[in-house]
Design a protein around this motif. Sequence first.
Motif, PDB file in Angstrom:
ATOM      1  N   ARG A  20       0.903  -1.550   0.047  1.00 30.72           N
ATOM      2  CA  ARG A  20      -0.077  -0.161   0.103  1.00 30.72           C
ATOM      3  C   ARG A  20       1.059   1.431  -0.104  1.00 30.72           C
ATOM      4  NH1 ARG A  20      -3.534  -2.271   3.165  1.00 30.72           N
ATOM      5  NH2 ARG A  20      -5.431  -2.907   1.887  1.00 30.72           N
ATOM      6  N   THR A  21       2.000   1.234   0.498  1.00 29.95           N
ATOM      7  CA  THR A  21       2.884   2.184   0.536  1.00 29.95           C
ATOM      8  C   THR A  21       4.547   1.926  -0.182  1.00 29.95           C
ATOM      9  OG1 THR A  21       3.924   1.234   2.392  1.00 29.95           O
ATOM     10  CG2 THR A  21       1.988   3.881   2.720  1.00 29.95           C
TER      11      THR A  21
ATOM     12  N   LEU B 205       7.657  19.490  -4.749  1.00 29.59           N
ATOM     13  CA  LEU B 205       6.073  18.654  -4.011  1.00 29.59           C
ATOM     14  C   LEU B 205       5.646  18.056  -4.495  1.00 29.59           C
ATOM     15  CD1 LEU B 205       4.948  22.224  -2.769  1.00 29.59           C
ATOM     16  CD2 LEU B 205       5.304  21.235  -1.988  1.00 29.59           C
ATOM     17  N   VAL B 206       5.871  18.057  -5.816  1.00 29.66           N
ATOM     18  CA  VAL B 206       5.447  17.196  -6.964  1.00 29.66           C
ATOM     19  C   VAL B 206       5.780  15.931  -6.874  1.00 29.66           C
ATOM     20  CG1 VAL B 206       4.849  16.491  -9.354  1.00 29.66           C
ATOM     21  CG2 VAL B 206       4.344  18.844  -8.484  1.00 29.66           C
ATOM     22  N   LEU B 207       6.947  15.562  -6.768  1.00 30.95           N
ATOM     23  CA  LEU B 207       7.846  14.820  -6.539  1.00 30.95           C
ATOM     24  C   LEU B 207       7.810  13.926  -5.810  1.00 30.95           C
ATOM     25  CD1 LEU B 207      10.893  15.623  -8.844  1.00 30.95           C
ATOM     26  CD2 LEU B 207       9.440  14.194  -9.209  1.00 30.95           C
TER      27      LEU B 207
ATOM     28  N   ARG C  64       5.057  12.297  -5.859  1.00 31.16           N
ATOM     29  CA  ARG C  64       3.982  11.442  -6.870  1.00 31.16           C
ATOM     30  C   ARG C  64       4.685   9.932  -6.846  1.00 31.16           C
ATOM     31  NH1 ARG C  64       6.257  12.436 -13.136  1.00 31.16           N
ATOM     32  NH2 ARG C  64       8.114  11.579 -11.910  1.00 31.16           N
ATOM     33  N   ARG C  65       3.414   9.434  -6.693  1.00 30.64           N
ATOM     34  CA  ARG C  65       3.561   7.617  -6.952  1.00 30.64           C
ATOM     35  C   ARG C  65       4.254   6.733  -7.755  1.00 30.64           C
ATOM     36  NH1 ARG C  65      -0.222   4.058  -4.971  1.00 30.64           N
ATOM     37  NH2 ARG C  65      -0.963   4.727  -3.324  1.00 30.64           N
TER      38      ARG C  65
ATOM     39  N   LYS D 127       3.697   1.829 -11.760  1.00 31.43           N
ATOM     40  CA  LYS D 127       2.966  -0.063 -10.908  1.00 31.43           C
ATOM     41  C   LYS D 127       4.452  -0.814 -10.304  1.00 31.43           C
ATOM     42  CE  LYS D 127      -0.941  -2.267 -11.166  1.00 31.43           C
ATOM     43  NZ  LYS D 127      -2.450  -2.833 -12.329  1.00 31.43           N
TER      44      LYS D 127
END
Lengths: 273, 273, 273, 273, 273, 273
Positions: free
Chosen positions: B54-55, B148-150, B153-154, B157
């Motif tokens: 999940r993380t 902030l984005v990086l 950001r996941r 997959k």
Amino acid sequence: DFECALEEVKPAFGVSEEELEAVIQNGIIHFDGIIDDILRSGQLFVDQVRSSTRTPLVSILLHGPPGSGKTALGASIAQASQYPFIKLISPDSMVGFSEGQKVTAINKIFADSYKSPLSVVVVDNLERLLEWTPIGPRFSNAVLQTLLVLFARRPPKGRRLFVIATSSLRPVLTEIGLGEVFDSELRVPPISNIRSLEYVLKEVELFHSSQERKECIRMLEEAGFASTQTDVEEGNGKLRIGVKKLLSMVEMARQEPENVAQRLVGALLGLGM
Amino acid sequence: DFECALEEVKPAFGVSEEELEAVIQNGIIHFDGIIDDILRSGQLFVDQVRSSTRTPLVSILLHGPPGSGKTALGASIAQASQYPFIKLISPDSMVGFSEGQKVTAINKIFADSYKSPLSVVVVDNLERLLEWTPIGPRFSNAVLQTLLVLFARRPPKGRRLFVIATSSLRPVLTEIGLGEVFDSELRVPPISNIRSLEYVLKEVELFHSSQERKECIRMLEEAGFASTQTDVEEGNGKLRIGVKKLLSMVEMARQEPENVAQRLVGALLGLGM
Amino acid sequence: DFECALEEVKPAFGVSEEELEAVIQNGIIHFDGIIDDILRSGQLFVDQVRSSTRTPLVSILLHGPPGSGKTALGASIAQASQYPFIKLISPDSMVGFSEGQKVTAINKIFADSYKSPLSVVVVDNLERLLEWTPIGPRFSNAVLQTLLVLFARRPPKGRRLFVIATSSLRPVLTEIGLGEVFDSELRVPPISNIRSLEYVLKEVELFHSSQERKECIRMLEEAGFASTQTDVEEGNGKLRIGVKKLLSMVEMARQEPENVAQRLVGALLGLGM
Amino acid sequence: DFECALEEVKPAFGVSEEELEAVIQNGIIHFDGIIDDILRSGQLFVDQVRSSTRTPLVSILLHGPPGSGKTALGASIAQASQYPFIKLISPDSMVGFSEGQKVTAINKIFADSYKSPLSVVVVDNLERLLEWTPIGPRFSNAVLQTLLVLFARRPPKGRRLFVIATSSLRPVLTEIGLGEVFDSELRVPPISNIRSLEYVLKEVELFHSSQERKECIRMLEEAGFASTQTDVEEGNGKLRIGVKKLLSMVEMARQEPENVAQRLVGALLGLGM
Amino acid sequence: DFECALEEVKPAFGVSEEELEAVIQNGIIHFDGIIDDILRSGQLFVDQVRSSTRTPLVSILLHGPPGSGKTALGASIAQASQYPFIKLISPDSMVGFSEGQKVTAINKIFADSYKSPLSVVVVDNLERLLEWTPIGPRFSNAVLQTLLVLFARRPPKGRRLFVIATSSLRPVLTEIGLGEVFDSELRVPPISNIRSLEYVLKEVELFHSSQERKECIRMLEEAGFASTQTDVEEGNGKLRIGVKKLLSMVEMARQEPENVAQRLVGALLGLGM
Amino acid sequence: DFECALEEVKPAFGVSEEELEAVIQNGIIHFDGIIDDILRSGQLFVDQVRSSTRTPLVSILLHGPPGSGKTALGASIAQASQYPFIKLISPDSMVGFSEGQKVTAINKIFADSYKSPLSVVVVDNLERLLEWTPIGPRFSNAVLQTLLVLFARRPPKGRRLFVIATSSLRPVLTEIGLGEVFDSELRVPPISNIRSLEYVLKEVELFHSSQERKECIRMLEEAGFASTQTDVEEGNGKLRIGVKKLLSMVEMARQEPENVAQRLVGALLGLGM
Ligand SMILES: Nc1ncnc2c1ncn2[C@@H]1O[C@H](COP(=O)(O)OP(=O)(O)OP(=O)(O)O)[C@@H](O)[C@H]1O
Ligand SMILES: Nc1ncnc2c1ncn2[C@@H]1O[C@H](COP(=O)(O)OP(=O)(O)OP(=O)(O)O)[C@@H](O)[C@H]1O
Ligand SMILES: Nc1ncnc2c1ncn2[C@@H]1O[C@H](COP(=O)(O)OP(=O)(O)OP(=O)(O)O)[C@@H](O)[C@H]1O
Ligand SMILES: Nc1ncnc2c1ncn2[C@@H]1O[C@H](COP(=O)(O)OP(=O)(O)OP(=O)(O)O)[C@@H](O)[C@H]1O
Ligand SMILES: Nc1ncnc2c1ncn2[C@@H]1O[C@H](COP(=O)(O)OP(=O)(O)OP(=O)(O)O)[C@@H](O)[C@H]1O
Ligand SMILES: Nc1ncnc2c1ncn2[C@@H]1O[C@H](COP(=O)(O)OP(=O)(O)OP(=O)(O)O)[C@@H](O)[C@H]1O
Ligand SMILES: [Mg+2]
Ligand SMILES: [Mg+2]
Ligand SMILES: [Mg+2]
Ligand SMILES: [Mg+2]
Ligand SMILES: [Mg+2]
Ligand SMILES: [Mg+2]
């Protein structure tokens, strides 16, 4: 192989003798014990960089009022190190440079220094390199960020670097975050008592006789300037002049041979106005 | 196929061993239990990223005063992870970069990390990456927005990423909106009691005999510094020094073999001035 | 001919399934009635856009605290619409873009949407798209002006568009003039009572037995958190956590199997510090 | 030769019928006498431009709250003029334009207008053309300066021009110096009494029977909204809604056939919250 | 050889008749003695430039409220000079110019003027040339610096130049440092008493009979406007209108033949609101 | 070989006679002893630069109110030096230059000066070179930083340089950090007593008879202006006018032969308004 390394770096770079000599053109006058203290401290750091393995990078700041002799003293310490790589980074050689060109030029000298086993870089006149202006206030953040990184970045394995920076705006450095980056700071004071002043006058032979010089000193004492550092500490005397400005006043006074003492005293009193 | 992936990434990227070792040049001295706590917490996050589905992204912040050892500890945690991809993003390698070049360089390392099944990226010295200046205040909004984005950001997959950031200006991060982005924060404290300090002095063998060292410690106690953490909490002692600065003072003191203790004590007292 | 249009748009653009799924990776947990309300409201707007001739453009805003689930809910509503054109505009795919590139990318997606008879565009994380920074404050006025026009510009004759925007800084939107542009606003609340929290814990199977879970809940109640929404309204309880952050804490807690409950409770209490 | 001129301009430019129709898509509902007044005033200016030799340039401003119908009314006046050159300058067609591109586009349309003996230019949504933001405040000074000159520059000999500008931020225009440039100003008010609202509901056939409509009106009266303009002037009623927003609410309410009245009333009450 | 010089300059540059005439399209109505005073003062400066050897450069400023006739009067003075080089620098011909293009265009005209033995340059609408905005405040410093230099730079030996600038923002000129640069200033007042107004109405033949005009004047007196300048000085009357705006109101009033007086009075009263 | 050096520099650069003469077109009128003092001081600096080895660089500032004669006096001192290299740096020749072009042009002249054994550079009108604007305040930091360095940078070995700068905004120089850079400052005062004024009037032969001139002086005394400097110091008289402006007023007055005295007195009184 130390000498070999020295040879190796010569072609592309090395010691910029001329530049260093230019900024000490009028020599160092030992008008006060503090001058010797500063030079001795400098020598200790030179030794530390040469010998300690844990501190391959040492950076110090020479600060004091305008014209107090920071540049000349910094250059003297660097010259005395006899390291194979000695360079001066100065705004004098960057007139008309864009922010980017300044950053590149500064970065280049540090990169070059990493090629020598032992290097000293004098970064002269931080406020001018930073294009500092009190109104705004404004300055080149690009140059500031560059200096913040370069003053703290360890040289590569096996290389050692001594950084000597100068500034006459110590409080500004704190404001903009350059206050904590140095390993040590040395203050270069202005001339603040008549004994030191007299020492300089003698050294530069402003008067034809010591009689005339003493007369001039007496006039200054009468004008209320403190005689010795102890007097200064007791709150007397308002003398406060950089050795550079004093040398300039001396030369002006010299133009009127019949009036040397009066002009010098007048100029010194004019400071206080 | 885990190993295979590992092989696969090696050519273009992988683990930057040298860079990591460079920032831990003086090793980790275990002068206090907190140091072990930090390293253990780091290990727990390393495990979480490896195991929890999940993380796939976990980010933490190491913060503390200048020179407290953030970079060395962050690099140590990263090195210990033994992930196939370990990279250091540091202002040291971005001198003279434009805003755009910084953003590209940072973005590139994150993009590379997504190619490895398991990655750790150490983002060192946030304030310098952001070109933060207290006057203005000013900083690179482009870099800030990128981080902030990086940091949130996941990864794609099947990929997992552990981000370790460091900063000595925790309050600034809150001000500019970087305060909420981390999953967890670890504080790296300065040395604040004499016991820790003594531990370091012993470790670096500043004194030739334990007799000399003890004498030095006595001088510090007389000067009013707190002996233990408990003393500190009771309000005694004004010691507060990063291990990095302490190591620098130790080397300076070493230059005057006849005066080691006096110089060290003087330097430590000078901090409080 | 509806299907035909659908076919027509497929090659160049269409539904970005993968992107949408990525942001709902952990599913939607129905921990509170409000979650269903939001999804139902979304469906009503989807219907309105499909059927009303007077409102070929409808725009709504999902707002709420960080991590409350705005992006996942917005994507869910979009996915459920089954419109032939569904796109996500997200800062995640614009790292390193210049202002102009962002404007072009956003404009492009809206222009593409006009080619489909029915479209939904999710504009995620307005504050990040706008490169908002509280210090200054600063943001990209070019992006703001673009959004102000695009959120209000009618699609060409015969085309219909549903815009779903998300933001965790509702008050900022008002400040900068983005407050009045939406036809409707839906608030996505944080988890604020223990019942909802318990629902999540059960769903993600943090504990091996319901016994353990109940014990954990008891600890939270003792710590003073409110049990139900009614309690919250009566002023009890200080729980306030986004589902995203909660899921992150759950995974951290899972790392210490012997201490799961303690770690979770500690983390939740840490929020209030 | 008037017709001839008309022919002459057609190829390269002329009347942009489609654009004008697009902005009046929902027609003009005459819910209040003021609507007719505005249209009549517009006609008078159209006549003045056509006939007076001393005023070859007339410029007016339509201002009022968001969604009150400024654009639709401005376009209607322009369309009704039947001048050979009628153009709409709108931010809708300038998304992503740089400042310079906006200035060029605007300037081009005015230059084109000078080729026709009689022209009307609608400059829609001044605040958006100016890229106005309350924070800063900021706007495009290049666009502002362009408009200031174009709104006051006389067309060449023998040409006549009527400029209709719209804005929902009248006070901002004064602040930035655009307040004095117009020959006249017309205020477009929001709907502020129930009679006008009822007129609209009837026109758009929201309810299946007048019985239902009247029931809805009764609910609004009970909620405390003023019935007529006189009531409003006496201080009653808090209704204040642009016709555009009202039409949007009507369509939302239509989605729940069983609940039309409740939803509409709820939405109208929501405004006052 | 004066005539010869005149011939010489014609091809490349010279007198821009058309431009000058365009800005005086409605002529000069001598509604008050002050108008003649201004024209006479202008003539005196024209003579001074022609005859005095010590002042080869004279610059004056015409300032007054918007629409008071500054441009028309400046152009009239220039035209009457009959110098071989007469040019108008106006923002009207610089729409869409960049700062640099404006500076180049302005500089070019001054450079051209130096080729003629006698030149007059009208620099119209300083605030618009400067792109002045009250918010900020902002303006083009490049244009300002250019004007500051050009307004004070002596023409080359043997050349003489008369500069006439106009502005409706006299206080702004002082603020930005343009206040001291002129050799003299002439104020162009608005119409502030009914006698002047009546003079204009008669001149433009608004009414068919003097009877009607007198009736209109009576209405204005009843409305409380001052009749003569003396009344104004005694504090009566609130009339204050530029002749340009008055001419515009006259033409609007003319559109409703049955209501001329009422509309004019209404419009004039509207000013005071 | 001094002469030889002189020859050597001629082709590429040298003394710009014409430019210097242009700025002293109306000569120097010795209306007050201070004028001679200033010229004598200038000569002393000229001698110092020529003779002292310790001060190869001397820089002075001429400051005083607008039109007091700074440029003319600076150029006179430079001309009188008879150095082989004499140049004027003036904003007059830099209209339309970008910041960078200004910096390059200034830098070039200093670089050229270093090729001559003895040089004088007049840097006229610092505030205009700096593009100073009180609003903001704003100025070109690039030009400022360039001047700060050039005014303090020693010429290369064997070269000597005398820098004369002028400014009418002395306080601004302090504000922006240009206040300490000069070796000396000379104030150029306005005309502040009637005796000086009378001296000028006589010199320029405004009146046909000394009778007329005396009558004019009497009128000024009656108007309350101080007669002599002593009166001024006693607080009388409000005369304060630059010689440049006075010469301009004289020429205006000359236009009306019948009214010379009245116009001059009127103009002088107008100053005080
Ligand atoms: N004791 C001394 N220390 C330093 N400089 C001295 C001393 N005695 C004489 N000098 C001379 O005084 C001058 C000092 O000028 P220097 O440029 O070093 O001062 P500075 O403090 O760097 O000035 P600034 O603040 O302008 O940078 C040099 O010419 C140097 O040769
Ligand atoms: N317990 C420790 N923790 C961290 N560093 C230690 C420790 N013991 C010794 N060191 C050494 O101390 C130095 C710490 O410096 P480091 O650059 O990591 O500090 P920092 O907090 O990142 O400094 P800065 O604030 O300047 O970024 C390193 O050389 C490291 O090898
Ligand atoms: N009821 C729910 N609503 C929304 N998200 C849920 C819900 N239940 C579980 N989730 C999961 O929680 C996470 C919510 O994260 P999401 O990114 O949508 O939050 P956010 O509010 O957009 O965060 P941010 O403020 O950082 O943009 C997703 O992983 C989603 O799968
Ligand atoms: N009496 C009316 N006046 C104006 N518009 C009306 C009227 N009756 C119906 N309408 C319709 O209402 C809508 C008004 O929207 P319009 O865009 O003109 O408003 P606006 O004031 O320009 O809005 P904004 O402030 O967003 O620019 C149009 O769709 C128009 O067809
Ligand atoms: N006595 C007069 N003085 C000036 N203009 C007059 C006079 N009588 C009539 N006019 C006419 O009035 C108009 C004055 O407009 P003008 O553009 O000169 O005013 P302005 O003060 O320059 O306006 P703005 O402040 O907008 O620049 C011109 O059309 C001119 O022909
Ligand atoms: N005693 C004097 N000193 C200086 N200039 C004089 C004197 N007598 C006459 N003049 C004349 O007066 C004029 C002075 O103008 P100058 O441009 O030098 O003044 P300035 O102070 O530089 O003005 P500004 O402040 O505009 O730069 C010149 O034309 C010069 O010939
Ligand atoms: Mg120096
Ligand atoms: Mg660090
Ligand atoms: Mg989100
Ligand atoms: Mg509109
Ligand atoms: Mg005008
Ligand atoms: Mg001057």
